[in-house]
Design an enzyme around this catalytic site. Structure first.
Site, mmCIF file in Angstrom:
data_model
loop_
_atom_site.group_PDB
_atom_site.id
_atom_site.type_symbol
_atom_site.label_atom_id
_atom_site.label_comp_id
_atom_site.label_asym_id
_atom_site.label_seq_id
_atom_site.Cartn_x
_atom_site.Cartn_y
_atom_site.Cartn_z
ATOM 1 N N ASN A 9 0.871 -1.178 0.000
ATOM 2 C CA ASN A 9 0.000 0.000 0.000
ATOM 3 C C ASN A 9 0.906 1.225 0.000
ATOM 4 O O ASN A 9 1.538 1.541 1.008
ATOM 5 C CB ASN A 9 -0.886 -0.043 1.259
ATOM 6 C CG ASN A 9 -1.721 1.221 1.416
ATOM 7 O OD1 ASN A 9 -1.795 2.045 0.501
ATOM 8 N ND2 ASN A 9 -2.348 1.371 2.573
ATOM 9 N N TRP A 10 0.949 1.895 -1.143
ATOM 10 C CA TRP A 10 1.885 3.026 -1.274
ATOM 11 C C TRP A 10 1.389 4.296 -0.595
ATOM 12 O O TRP A 10 2.113 5.274 -0.504
ATOM 13 C CB TRP A 10 2.176 3.294 -2.764
ATOM 14 C CG TRP A 10 2.897 2.191 -3.455
ATOM 15 C CD1 TRP A 10 3.483 1.092 -2.879
ATOM 16 C CD2 TRP A 10 3.112 2.045 -4.870
ATOM 17 N NE1 TRP A 10 4.053 0.285 -3.841
ATOM 18 C CE2 TRP A 10 3.830 0.851 -5.074
ATOM 19 C CE3 TRP A 10 2.769 2.809 -5.989
ATOM 20 C CZ2 TRP A 10 4.214 0.408 -6.343
ATOM 21 C CZ3 TRP A 10 3.141 2.374 -7.257
ATOM 22 C CH2 TRP A 10 3.859 1.186 -7.418
ATOM 23 N N LYS A 11 0.130 4.294 -0.179
ATOM 24 C CA LYS A 11 -0.448 5.480 0.487
ATOM 25 C C LYS A 11 -0.199 6.722 -0.377
ATOM 26 O O LYS A 11 -0.259 6.633 -1.596
ATOM 27 C CB LYS A 11 0.087 5.604 1.917
ATOM 28 C CG LYS A 11 -0.102 4.289 2.701
ATOM 29 C CD LYS A 11 0.161 4.420 4.180
ATOM 30 C CE LYS A 11 -0.059 3.066 4.850
ATOM 31 N NZ LYS A 11 0.082 3.106 6.309
ATOM 32 N N HIS A 95 -9.424 1.010 5.627
ATOM 33 C CA HIS A 95 -8.083 1.245 6.188
ATOM 34 C C HIS A 95 -8.205 2.194 7.387
ATOM 35 O O HIS A 95 -9.005 3.127 7.359
ATOM 36 C CB HIS A 95 -7.149 1.831 5.125
ATOM 37 C CG HIS A 95 -5.717 1.767 5.560
ATOM 38 N ND1 HIS A 95 -5.181 2.654 6.469
ATOM 39 C CD2 HIS A 95 -4.718 0.897 5.244
ATOM 40 C CE1 HIS A 95 -3.911 2.328 6.691
ATOM 41 N NE2 HIS A 95 -3.611 1.264 5.964
ATOM 42 N N GLU A 97 -6.490 4.558 8.326
ATOM 43 C CA GLU A 97 -6.273 5.977 8.017
ATOM 44 C C GLU A 97 -7.531 6.604 7.418
ATOM 45 O O GLU A 97 -7.798 7.787 7.601
ATOM 46 C CB GLU A 97 -5.060 6.124 7.080
ATOM 47 C CG GLU A 97 -3.759 5.885 7.846
ATOM 48 C CD GLU A 97 -2.623 5.275 7.038
ATOM 49 O OE1 GLU A 97 -2.688 5.305 5.799
ATOM 50 O OE2 GLU A 97 -1.684 4.754 7.667
ATOM 51 N N GLU A 167 -4.791 -5.153 10.666
ATOM 52 C CA GLU A 167 -3.768 -4.118 10.835
ATOM 53 C C GLU A 167 -3.973 -3.410 12.181
ATOM 54 O O GLU A 167 -4.757 -2.455 12.258
ATOM 55 C CB GLU A 167 -3.869 -3.092 9.703
ATOM 56 C CG GLU A 167 -3.645 -3.670 8.323
ATOM 57 C CD GLU A 167 -3.165 -2.601 7.343
ATOM 58 O OE1 GLU A 167 -2.084 -2.778 6.781
ATOM 59 O OE2 GLU A 167 -3.860 -1.576 7.169
ATOM 60 N N GLY A 173 3.004 2.172 10.754
ATOM 61 C CA GLY A 173 3.921 3.302 10.602
ATOM 62 C C GLY A 173 4.697 3.635 11.865
ATOM 63 O O GLY A 173 5.320 4.687 11.960
ATOM 64 N N SER A 212 3.998 -2.253 10.079
ATOM 65 C CA SER A 212 5.461 -2.249 10.207
ATOM 66 C C SER A 212 6.139 -3.549 9.774
ATOM 67 O O SER A 212 7.172 -3.926 10.345
ATOM 68 C CB SER A 212 5.883 -1.873 11.635
ATOM 69 O OG SER A 212 5.453 -0.568 11.939
ATOM 70 N N GLY A 233 3.113 -1.164 4.205
ATOM 71 C CA GLY A 233 3.129 0.261 3.905
ATOM 72 C C GLY A 233 4.536 0.724 3.558
ATOM 73 O O GLY A 233 5.031 0.498 2.449
ATOM 74 N N GLY A 234 5.197 1.345 4.519
ATOM 75 C CA GLY A 234 6.511 1.950 4.291
ATOM 76 C C GLY A 234 7.519 1.067 3.568
ATOM 77 O O GLY A 234 8.196 1.515 2.628
HETATM 78 P P1 13P Z 1 3.361 0.289 7.576
HETATM 79 O O1 13P Z 1 3.866 -0.971 6.962
HETATM 80 O O2 13P Z 1 4.061 1.515 7.075
HETATM 81 O O3 13P Z 1 3.288 0.197 9.057
HETATM 82 O O4 13P Z 1 1.836 0.461 7.065
HETATM 83 C C1 13P Z 1 0.969 -0.604 7.140
HETATM 84 C C2 13P Z 1 -0.273 -0.249 6.441
HETATM 85 O O5 13P Z 1 -1.012 0.619 6.878
HETATM 86 C C3 13P Z 1 -0.587 -0.939 5.183
HETATM 87 O O6 13P Z 1 -1.867 -0.664 4.753
#
Ligand code: 13P
Length: 250
Positions: A9-11, A95, A97, A167, A173, A212, A233-234
């Site tokens: 997920n590149w956000k 999600h 977020e 998640e 993050g 993470s 994510g990251g």
């Molecule tokens: P991180 O891997 O950056 O913690 O993010 C996870 C995430 O929210 C994937 O959707």
């Protein structure tokens, strides 16, 4: 046997150049990992570019969010029909977020889930507790109520055609990955909860862990019985890390 699935997920990240370079860098690994499904979720603006870049590969992609509306006067929204036209397979929904910054309730999430399926896409339903909820021992209650809202609207069978991503909000993050035991415990509970309603759905649905995930933690997480891969994510923005995570799922 559920196929391992690794999703990035590149956000809200990337440039035209970084998107091209990133896909080029992990493409060979994704192609070689025959038993692992790989998908990415680019920002909407890069959807066309990604669709072209992955066209001749086994890499799939999805939208990070979609509207419950197909067309009309809804400024800034993305239609499920539009992303489908470009070749999307998936859409994220729920999600944390989106729940946190866009006030998406369980009911909105359920409505989006239904819309996503209606347009031939596979929902990736994200659920998970906050740190406060975990500390109050409410984790199972929270994930159950998040799932229940979707089951009530879509029906239990609909969950047989989705991906669930557990998640924990406190792990997103933060660099604070859940231990494989912590994650497995919740994944097993999710599967048990589903199996009480429909065993075939519970056996079939891929349940991913997100929060993470790094190349260094992927293998141990993915080895757990009820963890079928990761929503990353990251680390999905760094080719070397994402490659390590795909290899961890093999
Ligand atoms: P991180 O891997 O950056 O913690 O993010 C996870 C995430 O929210 C994937 O959707």
């Amino acid at each position: 046997m559920r196929t391992p699935l690794v999703m990035g997920n590149w956000k809200l990240n990337g440039t035209k150049g970084s998107v091209r370079a990133l896909i080029k860098d992990f493409e060979t690994t994704a192609q070689a990992a025959k038993n692992v499904q790989v998908a990415v979720f680019p920002p909407t603006i890069f959807i066309d570019q990604v669709a072209v870049l992955v066209e001749k590969t086994c890499i799939e992609w999805g939208a990070q969010d979609i509207s419950t509306n197909v067309s009309g006067a809804y400024t800034g929204e993305t239609s499920p029909m539009m992303v489908k036209e470009f070749g999307a397979k998936y859409s994220l929904v729920g999600h944390s977020e989106r729940r946190q910054y866009h006030n998406e309730t369980d009911q909105i999430v359920a409505a989006k889930f239904v819309t996503i399926q209606k347009h031939g896409l596979v929902p990736v339903l994200c659920i998970g507790e906050t740190l406060e909820q975990r500390e109050k021992n409410e984790t199972t209650q929270v994930v159950e109520s998040q799932l229940k809202a979707v089951v009530e609207l879509a029906g239990i069978k609909a969950l047989g055609n989705c991906v669930i991503a557990y998640e924990p909000v406190w792990a997103i993050g933060t660099g604070k990955v859940a231990t494989s035991e912590q994650a497995q415990e919740v994944h097993a509970h999710i599967r048990l909860w589903l199996s009480k309603q429909d065993k075939s759905v519970a056996d079939k649905v891929q349940i991913l862990y997100g929060g993470s995930v790094k190349a260094s933690s992927a293998k141990e997480l993915f080895e757990q019985e009820d963890i079928d891969g990761g929503l990353v994510g990251g680390a999905a923005l760094i080719a070397e890390e994402f490659i390590g995570i795909i290899n961890g799922a093999k």
